[in-house]
Design a protein around this motif. Structure first.
Motif, PDB file in Angstrom:
ATOM      1  N   ILE A   1       0.830  -1.200   0.000  1.00  0.00           N
ATOM      2  CA  ILE A   1       0.000   0.000   0.000  1.00  0.00           C
ATOM      3  C   ILE A   1       0.866   1.253   0.000  1.00  0.00           C
ATOM      4  N   ILE A   2       0.554   2.182  -0.916  1.00  0.00           N
ATOM      5  CA  ILE A   2       1.303   3.443  -0.987  1.00  0.00           C
ATOM      6  C   ILE A   2       0.400   4.648  -0.732  1.00  0.00           C
ATOM      7  N   TYR A   3      -0.912   4.443  -0.662  1.00  0.00           N
ATOM      8  CA  TYR A   3      -1.813   5.546  -0.321  1.00  0.00           C
ATOM      9  C   TYR A   3      -3.083   4.997   0.301  1.00  0.00           C
ATOM     10  N   PHE A   4      -3.593   5.702   1.324  1.00  0.00           N
ATOM     11  CA  PHE A   4      -4.752   5.290   2.105  1.00  0.00           C
ATOM     12  C   PHE A   4      -5.534   6.560   2.430  1.00  0.00           C
ATOM     13  N   ASN A   5      -6.746   6.743   1.868  1.00  0.00           N
ATOM     14  CA  ASN A   5      -7.444   7.992   2.145  1.00  0.00           C
ATOM     15  C   ASN A   5      -8.136   7.954   3.508  1.00  0.00           C
ATOM     16  N   SER A   6      -8.738   9.069   3.895  1.00  0.00           N
ATOM     17  CA  SER A   6      -9.306   9.175   5.241  1.00  0.00           C
ATOM     18  C   SER A   6     -10.489   8.229   5.442  1.00  0.00           C
ATOM     19  N   THR A   7     -11.278   8.005   4.390  1.00  0.00           N
ATOM     20  CA  THR A   7     -12.402   7.068   4.500  1.00  0.00           C
ATOM     21  C   THR A   7     -11.897   5.648   4.717  1.00  0.00           C
ATOM     22  N   ALA A   8     -10.813   5.284   4.045  1.00  0.00           N
ATOM     23  CA  ALA A   8     -10.206   3.965   4.258  1.00  0.00           C
ATOM     24  C   ALA A   8      -9.715   3.831   5.693  1.00  0.00           C
ATOM     25  N   SER A   9      -9.186   4.917   6.243  1.00  0.00           N
ATOM     26  CA  SER A   9      -8.711   4.888   7.635  1.00  0.00           C
ATOM     27  C   SER A   9      -9.870   4.605   8.584  1.00  0.00           C
ATOM     28  N   ARG A  10     -11.003   5.246   8.354  1.00  0.00           N
ATOM     29  CA  ARG A  10     -12.165   5.014   9.215  1.00  0.00           C
ATOM     30  C   ARG A  10     -12.716   3.605   9.027  1.00  0.00           C
ATOM     31  N   LEU A  11     -12.713   3.122   7.794  1.00  0.00           N
ATOM     32  CA  LEU A  11     -13.271   1.802   7.509  1.00  0.00           C
ATOM     33  C   LEU A  11     -12.409   0.682   8.088  1.00  0.00           C
ATOM     34  N   PHE A  12     -11.110   0.782   7.865  1.00  0.00           N
ATOM     35  CA  PHE A  12     -10.200  -0.279   8.305  1.00  0.00           C
ATOM     36  C   PHE A  12      -9.662  -0.062   9.714  1.00  0.00           C
ATOM     37  N   GLN A  13      -9.831   1.155  10.250  1.00  0.00           N
ATOM     38  CA  GLN A  13      -9.343   1.524  11.580  1.00  0.00           C
ATOM     39  C   GLN A  13      -7.817   1.547  11.660  1.00  0.00           C
TER      40      GLN A  13
END
Length: 352
Positions: A26-38
């Motif tokens: 993984i080279i990029y993770f948006n804020s929604t992904a952060s909330r979804l995956f924790q």
């Protein structure tokens, strides 16, 4: 890659966006992904995308990344579970895209959590049914197959996606049984029958027929409309012995005498009202049964050898002219003092 620019594009979206390289790093993770995956972006970057998605779709993802035949398009859609940091599984849909970059191909996955939908229902049902030894499948009110567990491959030879793709058990019912089964299912649904067992022949992926016992459970809404249908299928190679003829038998019986090899040596005159004697005389009895019932008789013979049973009764379809007629078959096997089978008597009762 310019992560600031990526944040400008993707941080306000409702979907989770994950970008990774050909190896899945993984080279990029948006804020929604952060909330979804924790995971925070910093925690996620450098992890493998395979660590965040259930194993069921790993092979498809690897095939897509390596551009294997059948996975050469620029997008791939999947539905599966994601694995959050707390190890909770959540159903989600994925859209994976290939992006050509100056430093090599990179991949963007757009992920949307599924909630209160048929997709979510089928995936959550998966948690319960994946390890059940018999086939469990789930259908909506239109009898569209939403889910089937891995056991489908053992009985039918289909992968899960193939079974869902053909339409589930309804589409696999053999031609000779299909009209009857569809009519029974429709009638039972109208009468709001919650639980019923259906027995029929079905096609395997190789075209062979298999006898199936299907326990169908229906749920209805408050207006009595069909909501969900759950099917529990298993092979029914032979019926267990029963102690007496079923009450639906007619009073007429055909009597046949078979030699030790199963060849018909004698047919009673009364048989003419049920069967064409000329068609049967001198034939092997097993050859006069429907192909799928021949296998059932072989299982019955094995049961006899293993358990010392000398009398068996079961239902099968017997050849008559150019069709097959359902009958109850009663076999009595006779042995000599050395335990060798000498002959078998067969009585056939027409059902109905």
């Amino acid at each position: 890659m310019d992560k600031g620019r990526l944040n400008e594009i993707f941080n306000d979206t409702s979907e989770a966006v994950v970008i990774f390289d050909k190896q899945g790093s993984i080279i990029y993770f948006n804020s929604t992904a952060s909330r979804l995956f924790q995971y925070t972006s910093a925690e996620a970057e450098g992890k493998s995308i395979f660590d965040l998605i259930e194993q069921d779709i790993h092979q498809n993802l690897r095939n897509f990344l390596s551009h294997k035949p059948g996975f050469s398009s620029q997008t791939l859609e999947q539905k599966a579970f994601i694995i959050r940091q707390d190890e909770q599984l959540l159903p989600a849909s994925f859209l994976l895209s290939s992006i050509t970059h100056e430093k090599g191909d990179i991949y963007m996955m757009v992920i949307e959590a599924l909630a209160a939908s048929e997709d979510a229902l089928s995936l959550n049902y998966k948690l319960l049914a994946d390890n059940v030894p018999h086939i469990v499948s789930l259908y909506n009110a239109q009898l569209q197959c939403l889910y089937v567990n891995p056991a489908v491959r053992q009985l039918y030879g289909y992968r899960q996606a193939e079974y869902i793709g053909v339409g589930g058990f309804v589409a696999l019912v053999a031609d000779e049984d299909k009209a009857r089964i569809l009519q029974e299912i429709e009638q039972d649904t109208k009468e709001r029958v919650a639980l019923k067992t259906y027995t029929y022949c079905a096609y395997q992926s190789n075209g062979e027929l298999v006898q199936v016992q299907n326990i169908v459970k229906r749920t209805f809404d408050t207006q009595g409309n069909l909501n969900r249908l759950i099917a529990y299928e298993k092979g029914a190679e032979y019926e267990p012995p029963i102690s007496s003829p079923a009450p639906e038998l007619s009073s007429q019986a055909a009597l046949l005498l078979l030699d030790a090899q199963g060849k018909i040596n004698y047919i009673s005159p009364a048989t003419t009202s049920l069967l064409d004697i000329d068609m049967y005389q001198g034939k092997n009895f097993i050859d006069m049964l429907h192909p799928s019932d021949q296998q059932r008789l072989r299982y019955a013979r094995e049961e006899t050898i293993l358990n010392g049973i000398v009398s068996l009764q079961y239902q099968c379809r017997v050849k008559q002219d150019n069709s097959f007629v359902p009958m109850r078959v009663m076999l009595d096997k006779f042995y000599n003092a050395q335990g060798q089978q000498t002959h078998t008597t067969v009585r056939l009762y027409r059902l109905g």
